[in-house]
Scaffold this motif. Structure first.
Motif, PDB file in Angstrom:
ATOM      1  N   UNK A  33      38.194  39.778  43.936  1.00 32.55           N
ATOM      2  CA  UNK A  33      39.358  38.950  44.278  1.00 32.55           C
ATOM      3  C   UNK A  33      39.221  37.481  43.911  1.00 32.55           C
ATOM      4  N   UNK A  34      38.015  36.922  43.971  1.00 33.16           N
ATOM      5  CA  UNK A  34      37.876  35.468  43.796  1.00 33.16           C
ATOM      6  C   UNK A  34      38.413  34.953  42.458  1.00 33.16           C
ATOM      7  N   UNK A  35      38.039  35.546  41.325  1.00 29.00           N
ATOM      8  CA  UNK A  35      38.584  35.006  40.070  1.00 29.00           C
ATOM      9  C   UNK A  35      40.109  34.966  40.053  1.00 29.00           C
ATOM     10  N   UNK A  36      40.750  36.032  40.555  1.00 29.54           N
ATOM     11  CA  UNK A  36      42.215  36.079  40.572  1.00 29.54           C
ATOM     12  C   UNK A  36      42.790  35.101  41.597  1.00 29.54           C
ATOM     13  N   UNK A  37      42.160  34.980  42.765  1.00 35.23           N
ATOM     14  CA  UNK A  37      42.641  34.040  43.776  1.00 35.23           C
ATOM     15  C   UNK A  37      42.529  32.598  43.290  1.00 35.23           C
ATOM     16  N   UNK A  38      41.452  32.312  42.582  1.00 35.83           N
ATOM     17  CA  UNK A  38      41.259  30.959  42.048  1.00 35.83           C
ATOM     18  C   UNK A  38      42.328  30.647  41.006  1.00 35.83           C
ATOM     19  N   UNK A  39      42.652  31.602  40.164  1.00 34.55           N
ATOM     20  CA  UNK A  39      43.692  31.393  39.158  1.00 34.55           C
ATOM     21  C   UNK A  39      45.061  31.232  39.815  1.00 34.55           C
ATOM     22  N   UNK A  40      45.304  31.943  40.929  1.00 29.32           N
ATOM     23  CA  UNK A  40      46.610  31.903  41.586  1.00 29.32           C
ATOM     24  C   UNK A  40      46.775  30.687  42.491  1.00 29.32           C
ATOM     25  N   UNK A  41      45.743  30.376  43.292  1.00 33.10           N
ATOM     26  CA  UNK A  41      45.864  29.335  44.314  1.00 33.10           C
ATOM     27  C   UNK A  41      45.147  28.038  43.969  1.00 33.10           C
TER      28      UNK A  41
END
Length: 243
Positions: A33-41
């Motif tokens: 989740x972290x890579x995607x969360x960082x890109x989103x938020x």
């Protein structure tokens, strides 16, 4: 930060996938989740949310396996992790977003490759190994939201079975994420976003538990690491482009 209905849906999808993976394999929420969360938020909010969600899942997961905790190994590991969390949080606040993206993606990618290879490291054995793994994991968890791989490598070098590893990993997740939330704070999300996150965690738990009975452990682990590798590579690419 992506907002609106589309952003909430993406946020829910990311958390649902990470939660499913966590319940399926005993760990992996942050890796996936972290890579995607960082890109989103954004880096700061993405890491903070990962700390909150992974910690909450670990609390629930620990309830059924606390009797199998290896106190002798986990006390020095968790203490070392708690001591290095502030350094990771300090770094996160001072690096520009593209550099953080690049750093996080690189850490995730390197960690996944080491775990895939089953790297044997003499320094990761015994009490000394627990301290080293905990210190590195605490720093990585607060800086990049990904603190599990050092503990996984420690378990590999200690010869732990999956049954032994899971409850100890959950204890570590509770401790290191509690300290990371204390250092990084709680993400500033709206009511709709928090609702999406909580709902996705509940549904993800149901999906993960159901799949755990049908998917062989090795295949599930390979799927998690493949997703994490893809996410890490994406974060590295976006970070490098931003520079």
């Amino acid at each position: 930060m992506t907002t609106g209905w589309t952003g909430d849906a993406l946020l829910a999808a990311i958390v649902l996938l990470g939660s499913s993976v966590q319940w399926l394999t005993g760990m992996g929420f942050a890796l996936v989740a972290v890579p995607a969360l960082v890109l989103l938020l954004g880096p700061a909010e993405g890491v903070a949310l990962a700390n909150c969600a992974a910690g909450a899942i670990s609390v629930v997961g620990l309830a059924g396996g606390w009797r199998r905790i290896r106190v002798g190994a986990m006390v020095p590991l968790c203490v070392a992790a708690a001591l290095t969390v502030p350094a990771g949080a300090w770094l996160t606040r001072r690096l520009p977003s593209p550099v953080l993206l690049l750093t996080m993606g690189a850490l995730v990618t390197l960690a996944v490759l080491l775990v895939l290879h089953g790297t044997r490291v003499p320094a990761l054995r015994g009490r000394q190994g627990a301290v080293v793994a905990g210190a590195v994991g605490g720093f990585m968890n607060s800086a990049a939201g990904v603190g599990g791989p050092p503990v996984s490598l420690y378990a590999v070098n200690a010869g732990w079975t999956v049954r032994e590893f899971v409850p100890n990993a959950q204890l570590y997740g509770v401790v290191v994420n509690a300290f990371s939330v204390g250092a990084n704070g709680v993400p500033e999300l709206g009511r709709a976003q928090w609702g999406a996150v909580v709902g996705a965690m509940v549904v993800g738990a149901m999906i993960g538990r159901g799949l755990a009975e049908r998917i062989p452990e090795k295949r599930a682990r390979l799927l998690v690491l493949s997703l994490a590798l893809a996410g890490g590579a994406t974060a590295v690419t976006k970070g490098a482009w931003g520079l």
